[in-house]
Scaffold this motif. Structure first.
Motif, PDB file in Angstrom:
ATOM      1  N   HIS B  50      61.461  76.742  55.065  1.00  0.00           N
ATOM      2  CA  HIS B  50      60.648  75.613  54.594  1.00  0.00           C
ATOM      3  C   HIS B  50      61.502  74.668  53.763  1.00  0.00           C
ATOM      4  O   HIS B  50      62.108  75.090  52.778  1.00  0.00           O
ATOM      5  N   VAL B  51      61.543  73.408  54.165  1.00  0.00           N
ATOM      6  CA  VAL B  51      62.405  72.469  53.440  1.00  0.00           C
ATOM      7  C   VAL B  51      61.632  71.340  52.751  1.00  0.00           C
ATOM      8  O   VAL B  51      62.221  70.528  52.053  1.00  0.00           O
ATOM      9  N   ARG B  52      60.315  71.299  52.932  1.00  0.00           N
ATOM     10  CA  ARG B  52      59.562  70.238  52.244  1.00  0.00           C
ATOM     11  C   ARG B  52      59.428  70.587  50.769  1.00  0.00           C
ATOM     12  O   ARG B  52      59.302  71.762  50.407  1.00  0.00           O
ATOM     13  N   THR B  53      59.444  69.562  49.939  1.00  0.00           N
ATOM     14  CA  THR B  53      59.339  69.813  48.499  1.00  0.00           C
ATOM     15  C   THR B  53      58.128  69.107  47.879  1.00  0.00           C
ATOM     16  O   THR B  53      57.817  69.340  46.722  1.00  0.00           O
ATOM     17  N   THR B  54      57.475  68.227  48.666  1.00  0.00           N
ATOM     18  CA  THR B  54      56.322  67.506  48.112  1.00  0.00           C
ATOM     19  C   THR B  54      55.057  68.332  48.289  1.00  0.00           C
ATOM     20  O   THR B  54      54.717  68.739  49.406  1.00  0.00           O
ATOM     21  N   SER B  55      54.377  68.587  47.189  1.00  0.00           N
ATOM     22  CA  SER B  55      53.145  69.384  47.236  1.00  0.00           C
ATOM     23  C   SER B  55      52.069  68.661  48.049  1.00  0.00           C
ATOM     24  O   SER B  55      51.998  67.426  48.060  1.00  0.00           O
ATOM     25  N   ALA B  56      51.220  69.450  48.699  1.00  0.00           N
ATOM     26  CA  ALA B  56      50.096  68.865  49.446  1.00  0.00           C
ATOM     27  C   ALA B  56      49.174  68.090  48.505  1.00  0.00           C
ATOM     28  O   ALA B  56      48.503  67.141  48.918  1.00  0.00           O
ATOM     29  N   PHE B  57      49.167  68.484  47.209  1.00  0.00           N
ATOM     30  CA  PHE B  57      48.292  67.809  46.252  1.00  0.00           C
ATOM     31  C   PHE B  57      48.904  66.502  45.726  1.00  0.00           C
ATOM     32  O   PHE B  57      48.256  65.770  44.990  1.00  0.00           O
ATOM     33  N   MET B  85      49.445  75.898  52.141  1.00  0.00           N
ATOM     34  CA  MET B  85      49.777  76.936  53.126  1.00  0.00           C
ATOM     35  C   MET B  85      51.115  76.585  53.757  1.00  0.00           C
ATOM     36  O   MET B  85      51.392  75.403  53.989  1.00  0.00           O
ATOM     37  N   GLY B  86      51.916  77.602  54.079  1.00  0.00           N
ATOM     38  CA  GLY B  86      53.171  77.370  54.798  1.00  0.00           C
ATOM     39  C   GLY B  86      54.056  76.372  54.093  1.00  0.00           C
ATOM     40  O   GLY B  86      54.242  76.424  52.876  1.00  0.00           O
ATOM     41  N   ASP B  87      54.582  75.413  54.870  1.00  0.00           N
ATOM     42  CA  ASP B  87      55.528  74.435  54.329  1.00  0.00           C
ATOM     43  C   ASP B  87      54.765  73.254  53.735  1.00  0.00           C
ATOM     44  O   ASP B  87      54.816  72.132  54.244  1.00  0.00           O
ATOM     45  N   HIS B  88      54.033  73.500  52.653  1.00  0.00           N
ATOM     46  CA  HIS B  88      53.236  72.487  51.947  1.00  0.00           C
ATOM     47  C   HIS B  88      52.181  71.842  52.841  1.00  0.00           C
ATOM     48  O   HIS B  88      51.859  70.662  52.675  1.00  0.00           O
ATOM     49  N   ASP B  89      51.648  72.608  53.806  1.00  0.00           N
ATOM     50  CA  ASP B  89      50.443  72.158  54.516  1.00  0.00           C
ATOM     51  C   ASP B  89      49.262  72.334  53.544  1.00  0.00           C
ATOM     52  O   ASP B  89      49.351  73.089  52.569  1.00  0.00           O
ATOM     53  N   LEU B  90      48.175  71.640  53.856  1.00  0.00           N
ATOM     54  CA  LEU B  90      46.988  71.760  53.009  1.00  0.00           C
ATOM     55  C   LEU B  90      45.943  72.628  53.710  1.00  0.00           C
ATOM     56  O   LEU B  90      45.556  72.348  54.850  1.00  0.00           O
ATOM     57  N   GLY B  91      45.516  73.684  53.032  1.00  0.00           N
ATOM     58  CA  GLY B  91      44.437  74.516  53.547  1.00  0.00           C
ATOM     59  C   GLY B  91      43.114  74.043  52.946  1.00  0.00           C
ATOM     60  O   GLY B  91      43.039  73.795  51.741  1.00  0.00           O
ATOM     61  N   VAL B  92      42.096  73.888  53.787  1.00  0.00           N
ATOM     62  CA  VAL B  92      40.778  73.430  53.307  1.00  0.00           C
ATOM     63  C   VAL B  92      39.744  74.419  53.840  1.00  0.00           C
ATOM     64  O   VAL B  92      39.626  74.600  55.049  1.00  0.00           O
ATOM     65  N   GLY B 108      32.736  80.642  56.436  1.00  0.00           N
ATOM     66  CA  GLY B 108      32.834  79.200  56.569  1.00  0.00           C
ATOM     67  C   GLY B 108      33.839  78.751  57.614  1.00  0.00           C
ATOM     68  O   GLY B 108      34.147  79.496  58.559  1.00  0.00           O
ATOM     69  N   VAL B 109      34.357  77.540  57.434  1.00  0.00           N
ATOM     70  CA  VAL B 109      35.324  76.968  58.373  1.00  0.00           C
ATOM     71  C   VAL B 109      36.601  76.636  57.596  1.00  0.00           C
ATOM     72  O   VAL B 109      36.538  75.999  56.545  1.00  0.00           O
ATOM     73  N   TYR B 110      37.723  77.088  58.160  1.00  0.00           N
ATOM     74  CA  TYR B 110      39.007  76.858  57.507  1.00  0.00           C
ATOM     75  C   TYR B 110      39.825  75.875  58.348  1.00  0.00           C
ATOM     76  O   TYR B 110      39.971  76.050  59.556  1.00  0.00           O
ATOM     77  N   TYR B 111      40.311  74.832  57.694  1.00  0.00           N
ATOM     78  CA  TYR B 111      41.151  73.836  58.372  1.00  0.00           C
ATOM     79  C   TYR B 111      42.551  73.863  57.757  1.00  0.00           C
ATOM     80  O   TYR B 111      42.699  74.099  56.551  1.00  0.00           O
ATOM     81  N   ARG B 112      43.535  73.574  58.587  1.00  0.00           N
ATOM     82  CA  ARG B 112      44.905  73.432  58.062  1.00  0.00           C
ATOM     83  C   ARG B 112      45.402  72.041  58.446  1.00  0.00           C
ATOM     84  O   ARG B 112      45.417  71.696  59.633  1.00  0.00           O
ATOM     85  N   ILE B 113      45.799  71.275  57.436  1.00  0.00           N
ATOM     86  CA  ILE B 113      46.267  69.906  57.671  1.00  0.00           C
ATOM     87  C   ILE B 113      47.765  69.870  57.401  1.00  0.00           C
ATOM     88  O   ILE B 113      48.211  70.301  56.321  1.00  0.00           O
ATOM     89  N   ASP B 114      48.543  69.382  58.349  1.00  0.00           N
ATOM     90  CA  ASP B 114      49.998  69.403  58.154  1.00  0.00           C
ATOM     91  C   ASP B 114      50.446  68.247  57.253  1.00  0.00           C
ATOM     92  O   ASP B 114      49.633  67.433  56.803  1.00  0.00           O
ATOM     93  N   ALA B 115      51.755  68.214  57.000  1.00  0.00           N
ATOM     94  CA  ALA B 115      52.288  67.248  56.033  1.00  0.00           C
ATOM     95  C   ALA B 115      52.109  65.805  56.488  1.00  0.00           C
ATOM     96  O   ALA B 115      52.150  64.882  55.674  1.00  0.00           O
TER      97      ALA B 115
END
Lengths: 87, 526
Positions: B50-57, B85-92, B108-115
């Motif tokens: 994982h090389v991303r450094t920017t947080s999903a938040f 989640m993973g390489d700074h993906d956002l889990g919702v 419920g329903v879990y979504y994963r949004i990539d960078a």
């Protein structure tokens, strides 16, 4: 920077305590060593950096100092006795 | 120091020795994996590349959450969890609370949004079905699960690790009581005395220097193990008629008047920016309660601020996005108990001051392993020459002490190979089991204890040496790319493995004067 400095100062004093430890020296069949009063003074001085971390309102630095000083003490004990171990 | 009568000292020595012998090897396994798990995040970054450094938040997420909410059944709007989640993906995770077989669960329903803000996956089910290990964090999850519950099913794994933590506390207290000259002996490591004294010095010097942390780690570890398995059910039974949900609402909830009128949630990007500014860092987790209602509330959780130990938790009004208050770990008002609970996690994980505190905690974990193993050696050396042979126990200690890290390295090798194929969830634990079986077979078949131990150290050295080139050969990011991307931890771990592997190879090479004695088991700490 504060925990680094605190550990370094304490480490130097711990090393001095180790070098002058009478029991360790007796085990190596060497004489001399620090007097109890000197040792108490050095031990109190070794604790000062940690207390300063607390006084500065930095509990994180205090915990790092506490852990780092413990490791430094252990490493010092290993090092001094390793150097003196029979080959 | 504390002076006990001869009989009491004898009793304490027996308590200290037998608590260590009966549970020591399991405790060693928990402490060793805990030591490695201090760097679980970094191992996850290194192993998965994982090389991303920017947080999903730190990225805009407001419009994505609104879009997902529009496509999610309203019955799952009771709560929304946001996490990385993973390489700074956002889990919702849009969910609601349910009871299943008397246990509280969420569905419920879990979504994963990539960078890039694209929907990477969507999954419906309960929390247990959705949140297992994933391909890119299988190694990290494996390490943490081994430490937390030794891969036993809930609640048995947690209960066992909690008991092990108590055993560590018992050993630390009894060790303190039986050692009359704790401070006088703190620098004495006799090398040429008889084996009992040599082992005793090794054990007591390391144990004395790490004693404060033996208490801290054992107490906080037991707290985490027993909190959910024993503490919460007992309190729920005593004060809430067994209703765990009511207990959670009272202890962690945000009391207020219910207002079920529909109201759009406030601007999440603005809330994230405000929370980051107030807490001095991006959130690690965000919970939205009663999404889309007028009484919605948003809680953001943060790492401790610089120089602090207690993690920060901020509460916002959901409908307006207005900051409400700093939330204590328990209850609605700050208290000593709340602060104590708040600092349990940082004190146990050592993650309160970045890599420096983690490095100190890692080394302290290593010291605990050393103390466990020297304790074993001391117990065995004291009984050498007795009528019953304890050679089997001696070999068991070697098998676990050196074999466990060998199996962990094997699981890391398997992860690096299997991750690009998408099969890491299976092969990471499978490789651990295979390597463990091979080590046990070696222990049973090899006659010479010295040769067996040397083979294990060499296997560990080889495993460590091949990890970095294997990672690079299978497409992991190179050192220059990782440093450019702001992830120096990747080359740092590569170098650490190479250095440790090289040192072990040098340390295990045959010496001219080889004796029939096995190698000192605890050489890494020396």
């Amino acid at each position: 920077m504060l925990p680094f400095l605190a550990i370094l100062v304490s480490w130097a004093l711990i090393a001095s305590l180790c070098a002058g430890d009478p029991k360790r020296r007796r085990a190596l069949r060497t004489t001399g060593g620090q007097t109890p009063a000197t040792r108490r003074l050095i031990a109190a001085a070794a604790c000062l950096p940690g207390l300063l971390c607390l006084a500065a309102g930095d509990p994180a630095a205090f915990l790092i100092w506490l852990g780092g000083s413990g490791l430094a003490g252990w490493a010092t004990a290993l090092w001094f006795n390793r150097a003196a171990a029979p080959r | 120091m504390i002076h006990l009568s001869k009989e009491k000292t004898k009793l304490m020595v027996a308590v200290h020795g037998w608590s260590g012998i009966l549970l020591g090897l399991l405790l060693y396994a928990v402490v060793l994996t805990g030591t490695a798990a201090v760097f679980a995040e970094e191992v996850g970054i290194w192993s998965a590349g994982h090389v991303r450094t920017t947080s999903a938040f730190a990225r805009p997420l407001d419009s994505a959450i609104r879009d997902l909410a529009a496509h999610t059944p309203e019955r799952f709007h009771e709560g929304v969890n946001l996490f990385e989640m993973g390489d700074h993906d956002l889990g919702v995770y849009f969910h609601r609370d349910e009871m299943a077989g008397g246990r509280p669960i969420t569905r419920g329903v879990y979504y994963r949004i990539d960078a890039e803000g694209r929907l990477a996956s969507a999954q419906r089910g309960t929390d247990e079905e959705i949140f297992g290990p994933s391909n890119d964090d299988a190694l990290k999850t494996f390490l943490v699960d081994t430490h937390v519950r030794l891969h036993l099913p809930n609640p048995w794994g947690l209960l066992l690790t909690g008991i092990l933590g108590l055993a560590m506390l018992v050993a630390a207290i009894s060790g303190l009581l039986i050692h009359r000259h704790l401070l006088k002996d703190i620098f004495t490591l006799r090398r040429s005395a008889n084996p009992v004294l040599v082992d005793r010095d090794r054990h007591s010097v390391a144990g004395t220097w790490s004693l404060p942390f033996a208490f801290v780690l054992a107490f906080t570890g037991s707290f985490f193990s027993f909190y959910g398995t024993v503490g919460v059910p007992i309190v729920a039974m005593a004060a809430f008629g067994g209703d765990v949900g009511a207990l959670n609402e009272t202890v962690y909830g945000n009391p207020g008047k219910a207002d079920p009128r529909p109201a759009p949630v406030g601007n999440l990007d603005r809330i994230m920016a405000d929370a980051t500014r107030r807490a001095g860092g991006v959130p690690t987790f965000v919970g939205i309660e009663k999404f889309g209602r007028a009484d919605a509330e948003i809680t953001s959780y943060h790492q401790p601020a610089a120089g602090d130990l207690e993690p920060a938790t901020l509460l916002y009004r959901g409908a307006t996005g207005q900051f409400e208050r700093v939330k204590p770990a328990i209850g609605t008002r700050a208290s000593a108990g709340g602060s104590l609970v708040g600092i349990m996690a940082p004190m146990h994980f050592g993650n309160f001051a970045g890599l420096l505190s983690k490095a100190v905690w890692f080394a302290l974990g290593f010291a605990m392993c050393y103390v466990s193993l020297t304790g074993f050696r001391l117990w065995l050396v004291r009984r050498r020459g007795e009528a019953r042979s304890l050679d089997w126990l001696d070999r068991t200690v070697t098998t676990v002490a050196v074999g466990l890290p060998v199996a962990l390295i094997a699981s890391a090798v398997a992860f690096i190979i299997a991750m690009p194929e998408g099969t890491a969830v299976f092969w990471t634990p499978a490789a651990f089991v295979i390597a463990s079986a091979a080590v046990i077979a070696g222990a049973a078949l090899m006659r010479s204890p010295a040769a067996f131990e040397r083979a294990l150290w060499l296997a560990m050295a080889i495993g460590m040496l091949i990890l970095p080139p294997l990672r690079l050969a299978l497409g992991g990011p190179g050192w220059a790319a990782a440093i450019d991307a702001g992830q120096p931890i990747i080359p740092a771990l590569d170098l650490a493995f190479l250095a440790a592997g090289g040192w072990l190879t040098w340390r295990t090479k045959p010496r001219r004067a080889v004796t029939s004695e096995p190698l000192a088991t605890l050489m890494p700490a020396e």
